[in-house]
Design an enzyme around this catalytic site. Structure first.
Site, PDB file in Angstrom:
ATOM      1  N   LEU A 125       7.528  -2.069  -2.511  1.00 28.72           N
ATOM      2  CA  LEU A 125       7.841  -3.462  -2.157  1.00 28.72           C
ATOM      3  C   LEU A 125       8.355  -4.223  -3.386  1.00 28.72           C
ATOM      4  O   LEU A 125       9.457  -4.781  -3.380  1.00 28.72           O
ATOM      5  CB  LEU A 125       6.587  -4.148  -1.586  1.00 28.72           C
ATOM      6  CG  LEU A 125       6.745  -5.625  -1.221  1.00 28.72           C
ATOM      7  CD1 LEU A 125       7.725  -5.812  -0.061  1.00 28.72           C
ATOM      8  CD2 LEU A 125       5.378  -6.244  -0.839  1.00 28.72           C
ATOM      9  N   PRO A 128      12.084  -5.469  -9.743  1.00 30.30           N
ATOM     10  CA  PRO A 128      12.082  -6.114 -11.070  1.00 30.30           C
ATOM     11  C   PRO A 128      12.178  -7.639 -10.958  1.00 30.30           C
ATOM     12  O   PRO A 128      11.552  -8.365 -11.719  1.00 30.30           O
ATOM     13  CB  PRO A 128      13.321  -5.516 -11.750  1.00 30.30           C
ATOM     14  CG  PRO A 128      13.498  -4.182 -11.097  1.00 30.30           C
ATOM     15  CD  PRO A 128      13.059  -4.357  -9.677  1.00 30.30           C
ATOM     16  N   GLU A 363      -1.132  -6.491  -5.767  1.00 25.82           N
ATOM     17  CA  GLU A 363      -1.404  -6.773  -4.340  1.00 25.82           C
ATOM     18  C   GLU A 363      -1.600  -8.270  -4.092  1.00 25.82           C
ATOM     19  O   GLU A 363      -2.419  -8.687  -3.280  1.00 25.82           O
ATOM     20  CB  GLU A 363      -2.562  -5.926  -3.816  1.00 25.82           C
ATOM     21  CG  GLU A 363      -2.215  -4.445  -3.886  1.00 25.82           C
ATOM     22  CD  GLU A 363      -2.853  -3.587  -2.834  1.00 25.82           C
ATOM     23  OE1 GLU A 363      -3.215  -4.125  -1.770  1.00 25.82           O
ATOM     24  OE2 GLU A 363      -2.986  -2.381  -3.069  1.00 25.82           O
TER      25      GLU A 363
HETATM   26  N1  CAA Z   1       0.270  -8.689  10.084  1.00 28.36           N
HETATM   27  C1  CAA Z   1       1.481  -8.680  10.694  1.00 28.36           C
HETATM   28  N2  CAA Z   1       2.468  -9.549  10.400  1.00 28.36           N
HETATM   29  C2  CAA Z   1       2.209 -10.449   9.422  1.00 28.36           C
HETATM   30  C3  CAA Z   1       0.978 -10.517   8.730  1.00 28.36           C
HETATM   31  C4  CAA Z   1      -0.019  -9.590   9.100  1.00 28.36           C
HETATM   32  N3  CAA Z   1      -1.209  -9.588   8.499  1.00 28.36           N
HETATM   33  N4  CAA Z   1       1.033 -11.516   7.823  1.00 28.36           N
HETATM   34  C5  CAA Z   1       2.269 -12.074   7.941  1.00 28.36           C
HETATM   35  N5  CAA Z   1       2.951 -11.425   8.908  1.00 28.36           N
HETATM   36  C6  CAA Z   1       4.311 -11.695   9.360  1.00 28.36           C
HETATM   37  C7  CAA Z   1       4.443 -13.128   9.845  1.00 28.36           C
HETATM   38  O1  CAA Z   1       4.121 -13.232  11.223  1.00 28.36           O
HETATM   39  C8  CAA Z   1       5.930 -13.364   9.601  1.00 28.36           C
HETATM   40  O2  CAA Z   1       6.688 -12.719  10.581  1.00 28.36           O
HETATM   41  P1  CAA Z   1       7.806 -13.524  11.444  1.00 28.36           P
HETATM   42  O3  CAA Z   1       8.750 -14.138  10.471  1.00 28.36           O
HETATM   43  O4  CAA Z   1       8.413 -12.473  12.295  1.00 28.36           O
HETATM   44  O5  CAA Z   1       7.039 -14.566  12.197  1.00 28.36           O
HETATM   45  C9  CAA Z   1       6.186 -12.597   8.331  1.00 28.36           C
HETATM   46  O6  CAA Z   1       5.194 -11.597   8.246  1.00 28.36           O
HETATM   47  C10 CAA Z   1       6.124 -13.451   7.091  1.00 28.36           C
HETATM   48  O7  CAA Z   1       4.836 -14.003   6.995  1.00 28.36           O
HETATM   49  P2  CAA Z   1       4.526 -15.264   6.112  1.00 28.36           P
HETATM   50  O8  CAA Z   1       5.201 -16.465   6.700  1.00 28.36           O
HETATM   51  O9  CAA Z   1       3.070 -15.333   5.871  1.00 28.36           O
HETATM   52  O10 CAA Z   1       5.297 -14.875   4.805  1.00 28.36           O
HETATM   53  P3  CAA Z   1       5.678 -15.730   3.605  1.00 28.36           P
HETATM   54  O11 CAA Z   1       7.118 -15.509   3.369  1.00 28.36           O
HETATM   55  O12 CAA Z   1       5.176 -17.108   3.720  1.00 28.36           O
HETATM   56  O13 CAA Z   1       4.822 -14.938   2.499  1.00 28.36           O
HETATM   57  C11 CAA Z   1       3.635 -14.660   0.516  1.00 28.36           C
HETATM   58  C12 CAA Z   1       4.665 -15.469   1.307  1.00 28.36           C
HETATM   59  C13 CAA Z   1       2.292 -14.738   1.191  1.00 28.36           C
HETATM   60  C14 CAA Z   1       3.602 -15.272  -0.848  1.00 28.36           C
HETATM   61  C15 CAA Z   1       4.060 -13.176   0.436  1.00 28.36           C
HETATM   62  O14 CAA Z   1       5.363 -13.087  -0.047  1.00 28.36           O
HETATM   63  C16 CAA Z   1       3.118 -12.401  -0.449  1.00 28.36           C
HETATM   64  O15 CAA Z   1       2.062 -11.941  -0.002  1.00 28.36           O
HETATM   65  N6  CAA Z   1       3.490 -12.206  -1.738  1.00 28.36           N
HETATM   66  C17 CAA Z   1       2.745 -11.375  -2.622  1.00 28.36           C
HETATM   67  C18 CAA Z   1       3.356 -10.024  -2.647  1.00 28.36           C
HETATM   68  C19 CAA Z   1       2.360  -8.966  -2.969  1.00 28.36           C
HETATM   69  O16 CAA Z   1       1.179  -9.025  -2.647  1.00 28.36           O
HETATM   70  N7  CAA Z   1       2.872  -7.901  -3.571  1.00 28.36           N
HETATM   71  C20 CAA Z   1       2.052  -6.779  -3.846  1.00 28.36           C
HETATM   72  C21 CAA Z   1       2.923  -5.646  -4.105  1.00 28.36           C
HETATM   73  S1  CAA Z   1       2.248  -4.148  -3.608  1.00 28.36           S
HETATM   74  C22 CAA Z   1       1.310  -3.625  -4.858  1.00 28.36           C
HETATM   75  O17 CAA Z   1       0.912  -4.311  -5.748  1.00 28.36           O
HETATM   76  C23 CAA Z   1       1.013  -2.220  -4.561  1.00 28.36           C
HETATM   77  C24 CAA Z   1       0.713  -1.332  -5.665  1.00 28.36           C
HETATM   78  O18 CAA Z   1       1.453  -0.396  -5.983  1.00 28.36           O
HETATM   79  C25 CAA Z   1      -0.615  -1.501  -6.236  1.00 28.36           C
END
Ligand code: CAA
Length: 383
Positions: A125, A128, A363
């Site tokens: 996901l 950079p 995350e």
């Molecule tokens: N289940 C299903 N669908 C979901 C959901 C869930 N739990 N949560 C949200 N959605 C859906 C929503 O319904 C929406 O869909 P639609 O547009 O079709 O209605 C869509 O997802 C977007 O949801 P949001 O409106 O909540 O999204 P947003 O754009 O407002 O999100 C944010 C903003 C919360 C900041 C998000 O970008 C975010 O979580 N950012 C942080 C990213 C992150 O955690 N990255 C981690 C990388 S992975 C990692 O670290 C792994 C590793 O290797 C260790």
């Protein structure tokens, strides 16, 4: 919520404790210094069923509920966060997500290998240029006949150099923000996909963290998981459960800090008595203990909600926020108990602190968790 563990949950926790004592604890310092855990640990994790928890037996999983999953994750986090991360990503973010969103064919193709430890998965996901603002990712997948051709790059990918499959998020249309994102299951031996290990990390040194580059990576359209444009929902649903898994790993770090601090404080003498007898040392230890309990209870609540089919996303953010900050505090307090010895890697506190520090970043940073919680409480989005 019943806080008493069932016989099955107690058994799986004991299995994890024994596994950590036998397969992980003897190697922790060596793996940290070598910047790599031994890859054979993946097969061993698969053999005891830890890579198949909560996944149906029909697909090679070992079943169990989410509390059992948290118990195992906590124990692995107590042993070595680098090993815990392998499970949290390969099972937690990849296999569990395929089990939920994948087609029958995708489940049959990937789940038996991922749950047995024959295969490793990673979660593509972050890029950079887009970490917290994940919905603005710029990797592109362009339709070409019966295929998609993918170009872009991914950053800080846990398991990246070890993985056989990447759950990859890429933009498939021009819709703004997250609406144009789709999910793909891309075998990592596909021509055009290259990987580079990221060295010099503060903690999680044993983990294979990588940068991925995709140049004209061609996959069949059948590699897309979930409908076109639903990729961000796939990612968010994976992370909602993934944050619980990180929280459980943090409980493990804090518990390890507590165990180490108590043992050391009862052995180390200063001013003519064990330092455990000094009030300010007891304060450090009791602060760690309260953090452990509070983090564990918040984490178990998420598992309980998931297992009862209730909404859990905000609670998962609360658990991840608190447990990650608590793990940093706990490890730092433990280091203080160890004094100068805490600063060298023959003692555990320094590594616990280094490993804990990233938990408030990946995350979803602590700030992102606060905004998710704030949005749920107020109904107003700050994004
Ligand atoms: N289940 C299903 N669908 C979901 C959901 C869930 N739990 N949560 C949200 N959605 C859906 C929503 O319904 C929406 O869909 P639609 O547009 O079709 O209605 C869509 O997802 C977007 O949801 P949001 O409106 O909540 O999204 P947003 O754009 O407002 O999100 C944010 C903003 C919360 C900041 C998000 O970008 C975010 O979580 N950012 C942080 C990213 C992150 O955690 N990255 C981690 C990388 S992975 C990692 O670290 C792994 C590793 O290797 C260790």
């Amino acid at each position: 919520m019943n806080l008493e563990l069932s016989e099955e949950q107690s058994a799986v926790r004991q299995l994890a404790k024994d596994f950590v004592a036998r397969e992980i604890a003897p190697h922790v310092i060596e793996w940290d210094r070598a910047e790599s855990v031994d890859r054979s640990i993946v097969k061993k994790l698969g053999e005891v069923g830890f890579l198949g928890l909560t996944v149906d037996e029909e697909y090679g999983g070992s079943g169990g509920d989410h509390l059992a999953y948290c118990l195992v994750t906590e124990e692995l986090g107590r042993g070595d966060s680098s090993v815990r991360g392998i499970v949290s990503v390969s099972l937690g973010l990849v296999a569990k997500t395929i089990a939920y969103w994948g087609s029958e064919e995708q489940k049959r193709q990937w789940l038996p290998g991922l749950t047995s430890g024959e295969l490793v998965g990673c979660f593509g996901l972050t890029e950079p240029g887009t970490g917290s603002d994940a919905g603005n990712l710029s990797t592109k997948a362009v339709r070409d006949g019966g295929d998609y051709v993918i170009n872009g790059s991914k950053m800080f990918i846990t398991n990246g150099t070890w993985a056989d499959v990447v759950l990859l998020f890429a933009r498939t249309n021009d819709a703004p923000g997250h609406k144009g994102v789709s999910a793909f299951l891309v075998p990592t031996d596909t021509p055009g996909l290259s990987r580079r290990t990221i060295h010099g990390k503060l903690g999680l040194r044993g983990q294979a963290t990588a940068e991925l580059a995709l140049e004209d990576v061609r996959v069949p359209a059948s590699a897309m998981m979930a409908p076109e444009g639903k990729g961000f929902s796939v990612a968010m649903s994976a992370l909602a459960k993934g944050r619980m898994s990180v929280a459980a790993g943090c409980v493990g770090i804090a518990q390890a800090a507590l165990d180490a601090a108590v043992t050391y404080a009862t052995e180390r003498e200063q001013f003519g008595k064990a330092i455990a007898g000094h009030q300010l040392v007891q304060e450090l230890i009791s602060d760690i203990a309260v953090d452990v309990d509070a983090a564990r209870l918040l984490t178990w609540r998420v598992a309980d909600l998931i297992d009862r089919g209730q909404p859990f996303t905000t609670e998962s953010s609360k658990a991840k926020l608190f447990a990650s900050e608590a793990a940093v505090r706990a490890a730092n307090n433990a280091l203080q108990v160890f004094g100068g010895y805490g600063y060298i890697d023959e003692y555990p506190a320094g590594k616990l602190l280094r490993d804990a520090r990233v938990m408030t970043l990946y995350e979803g940073t602590s700030q992102i968790q606060k905004l998710v919680i704030g949005r749920a409480l107020t109904g107003v989005s700050a994004f």
